[in-house]
Motif scaffolding. Structure first.
Motif, PDB file in Angstrom:
ATOM      1  N   GLN A 420       0.815  -1.218   0.000  1.00  0.00           N
ATOM      2  CA  GLN A 420       0.000   0.000   0.000  1.00  0.00           C
ATOM      3  C   GLN A 420       0.847   1.266   0.000  1.00  0.00           C
ATOM      4  O   GLN A 420       0.307   2.360   0.077  1.00  0.00           O
ATOM      5  N   GLY A 421       2.165   1.106  -0.026  1.00  0.00           N
ATOM      6  CA  GLY A 421       3.040   2.277  -0.045  1.00  0.00           C
ATOM      7  C   GLY A 421       3.115   2.999   1.286  1.00  0.00           C
ATOM      8  O   GLY A 421       3.559   4.145   1.358  1.00  0.00           O
ATOM      9  N   VAL A 422       2.686   2.357   2.364  1.00  0.00           N
ATOM     10  CA  VAL A 422       2.773   2.986   3.697  1.00  0.00           C
ATOM     11  C   VAL A 422       4.206   2.874   4.200  1.00  0.00           C
ATOM     12  O   VAL A 422       4.731   3.769   4.864  1.00  0.00           O
ATOM     13  N   LEU A 423       4.836   1.769   3.882  1.00  0.00           N
ATOM     14  CA  LEU A 423       6.241   1.561   4.261  1.00  0.00           C
ATOM     15  C   LEU A 423       7.089   1.671   3.000  1.00  0.00           C
ATOM     16  O   LEU A 423       6.671   1.178   1.939  1.00  0.00           O
ATOM     17  N   SER A 424       8.269   2.255   3.134  1.00  0.00           N
ATOM     18  CA  SER A 424       9.158   2.249   1.980  1.00  0.00           C
ATOM     19  C   SER A 424       9.574   0.802   1.737  1.00  0.00           C
ATOM     20  O   SER A 424       9.578  -0.016   2.664  1.00  0.00           O
ATOM     21  N   LYS A 425       9.906   0.482   0.490  1.00  0.00           N
ATOM     22  CA  LYS A 425      10.272  -0.899   0.157  1.00  0.00           C
ATOM     23  C   LYS A 425      11.463  -1.348   1.021  1.00  0.00           C
ATOM     24  O   LYS A 425      11.479  -2.453   1.554  1.00  0.00           O
ATOM     25  N   ASP A 426      12.395  -0.421   1.183  1.00  0.00           N
ATOM     26  CA  ASP A 426      13.608  -0.747   1.968  1.00  0.00           C
ATOM     27  C   ASP A 426      13.275  -1.113   3.403  1.00  0.00           C
ATOM     28  O   ASP A 426      13.680  -2.143   3.924  1.00  0.00           O
TER      29      ASP A 426
END
Ligand code: F6R
Length: 608
Positions: A420-426
């Motif tokens: 959901q783009g709440v957390l950065s992928k990293d």
């Protein structure tokens, strides 16, 4: 609550031995009373009494009871005090039928009155006896056990399972109506049990049983019938690969300690148990939900409490944690299509949870679940379930299953957060990697570094009839869980609270030396300084679990600082539960309480 194990065999004439072995493996389900009935030379022998299986078996020679079939029962008392007369199994009036149940017959009192008025001799105040008379009532007219059981079930209301036998045939009959029941087909013998550990020493050939079904066990085979219309159900058995050694103590003095130590390995096995596409579908259902509820009881509820913080922080979703028994009166009226209810249960049989499931299914909301016991009622009722893969948890207090529940919630929240783009992928992938690869080692290190201090604190804590366990944010659920473990196995009033709430009243209890246990996640350390100062300046003895932190150290003596290894903020609620489990375990042992079987408690609570 309660456990039944029944077997019919053409290989054994000494059936008492295997009945006692089976019953021993169900000890965690009830230890108020024990009984064994066997059929020998056309007569039913029945021995039973108050006490734990090993005491009663030795006193009454249960293992020496002869016969080719029999039923054993361990009772966790609900209807009728724990006493010899209320112990199960029960006879019918003329002692040609005996049976035992697990569960609750809710119309027990009116049935007792009715049957008594019809001339039945009802000897106990236990609802299990009503099952036997319900069958006898029809058997005496029809002379056919299958029909009598079907009709008898028509009298009974509640959630239950029972096993019953007549002295004149080689069969055992069993019914599942809402309580757990598993069956096994061995060589020249078949058996049923409330749980798998007692079946596995007989056979690995397991037959799942569904609600509304009756089993007719002969030594060679098992026939399944629908109770409603007597139709035959075709179902093949499967070979269970469950590890039977897990049901042994493996050198540990108690199952509780063994299971605390198993947390690293169950953290690893979780990720083998949870599979695609179920996990992705589970996550999508949460993303699509209008409202999300997390529902659990006891430790499972505490896991949902931690989970709601994960979902807020990591997944950007709000989820409401609710105690199972409260759910229907608190939210039941407004439940609707679009709501997703995530039920969390080790056993998958907890009645308060099953009631929630039925309520929500009627209102078309989706039921997801997280469950340890495969084949349990919750697994059948859920739209999607995710298994914990912890293996058997024998000790009554939950430890490794609680930890795996929290790990799974963190994992799901992080995956949703990335999606959901709440957390950065990293950040998301780092957390997923920590959960999957680093956490098991961190759990092992935590046990190694905190055991000695947890044990040393026992004599001090033993002087207090009550104390507090305080958590903040992510660790609030951990504090609740630590306090529950202490209450459950040490018989001490330990209150788990939100640390910022403590000043709103309970602070008045603090005086010189009063113990207060804190659990602190890394990012909250600075914030907690106020809460620590408030109790320190009033003389409290602060016991604290957190990673090494110079700020926190100012408030805590070295011997009271249960330092856990450094990890990410989000791993801390998982890791910090461990020192609290150890504290509870060692305090119980110091108080000479057997933590595996705390008084009055049963591991599986199939009553409301
Ligand atoms: C406490 C404990 C219980 C259970 C509760 C729910 O140590 O084990 O509080 O957590 O009875 O049981 P499940 O998870 O089987 O629904």
């Amino acid at each position: 609550m309660c456990g039944i194990f029944a077997i019919t065999s053409n290989r054994r004439q000494d059936i008492g031995q295997i009945l006692v072995e089976g019953a021993e493996k169900l000890t965690y389900r009830g230890y108020d009373t024990v009984g064994v009935a066997t059929v020998h030379k056309g007569r039913i022998l029945l021995r039973k009494d108050k006490g734990r299986i090993e005491e009663v078996a030795a006193k009454l020679g249960l293992a020496e009871m002869p016969g080719h079939k029999g039923i054993a029962q361990l009772r966790w008392a609900t209807f009728g005090a724990p006493s010899k007369v209320n112990a199960q199994p029960h006879f019918d009036c003329d002692k040609d039928i005996a049976g035992a149940h697990n569960g609750n017959i809710v119309n027990y009192l009116p049935l007792r009155e009715l049957y008594t008025s019809e001339g039945h001799i009802i000897r106990s105040m236990n609802d299990g006896e009503i099952c036997v008379h319900a069958v006898e009532r029809y058997y005496d007219k029809i002379g056919d056990m299958v029909e009598a059981i079907r009709k008898g079930c028509g009298d009974l209301r509640g959630d239950y399972a029972f096993a019953i036998m007549h002295k004149d045939d080689d069969k055992v009959y069993a019914v599942k109506m809402g309580s757990s029941l598993f069956a096994g087909i061995g060589e020249g013998e078949t058996c049923v049990s409330s749980d798998l550990p007692s079946i596995l020493p007989v056979t690995r050939n397991i037959l799942n049983v569904h609600d509304g079904e009756m089993l007719i066990l002969s030594p060679e085979s098992i026939e399944i019938r629908q109770i409603s219309d007597n139709s035959v159900v075709e179902r093949s058995p499967y070979i269970s690969d469950a590890d039977i050694r897990v049901a042994q103590k493996g050198g540990y003095p108690h199952f509780m300690l063994k299971e605390i130590h198993e947390q690293a390995s169950s953290a690893r096995s979780l990720f083998n148990a949870v599979r695609e596409p179920y996990i992705t579908n589970f996550e999508q259902a949460l993303i699509d939900a209008e409202r999300i509820f997390f529902v659990g009881c006891g430790s499972s509820y505490h896991a949902t409490s931690v989970a709601s913080y994960y979902f807020n922080d990591l997944a950007g979703l709000s989820a409401i944690p609710v105690v199972g028994g409260q759910f229907i009166s608190q939210f039941g009226q407004t439940i609707r299509k679009g709501d997703v209810v995530v039920c969390v249960s080790q056993s998958g049989e907890t009645k308060d949870i099953i009631d929630v499931v039925h309520h929500c299914k009627e209102r078309n909301s989706r039921i997801l679940s997280i469950v340890n016991v495969l084949g349990s009622t919750l697994t059948y009722l859920s739209d999607i379930y995710l298994p914990l893969g912890c293996g058997f948890e024998i000790s009554v207090p939950a430890t490794k299953t609680y930890t795996s529940q929290v790990i799974l919630f963190a994992y799901i929240a992080a995956r949703i957060g990335i999606k959901q783009g709440v957390l950065s992928k990293d950040m998301g992938e780092t957390l997923l990697d920590e959960l999957q690869t680093q956490l098991p080692d961190l759990l092992e290190q935590t046990i190694a570094t905190t055991t000695v201090k947890a044990r040393s604190l026992a004599p001090y804590l033993d002087q207090f009839p009550h104390f507090y366990v305080l958590g903040y944010g992510l660790t609030h659920g951990v504090a609740l869980e630590g306090a529950l473990k202490i209450k459950e196995v040490c018989y001490i009033v330990a209150d788990g609270m939100y640390s910022s709430e403590f000043k709103h009243g309970p602070l008045s209890i603090v005086k010189e030396g009063y113990p207060i246990v804190f659990t602190v996640a890394p990012n909250d350390a600075e914030h907690l300084v106020n809460h620590l100062s408030e109790v320190e300046c009033r003389g409290a003895r602060i016991i604290l679990t957190a990673e090494d932190n110079s700020l926190l150290k100012r408030y805590v003596a070295e011997e009271d600082y249960l330092a856990v290894p450094s990890s990410s903020h989000y791993l801390s609620p998982i890791i910090q539960a461990v020192p609290l489990q150890l504290l509870a375990y060692h305090l119980a042992v110091f108080k000479k309480i057997d933590p595996d079987y705390p008084r009055n408690i049963s591991k599986t609570l199939t009553v409301r």
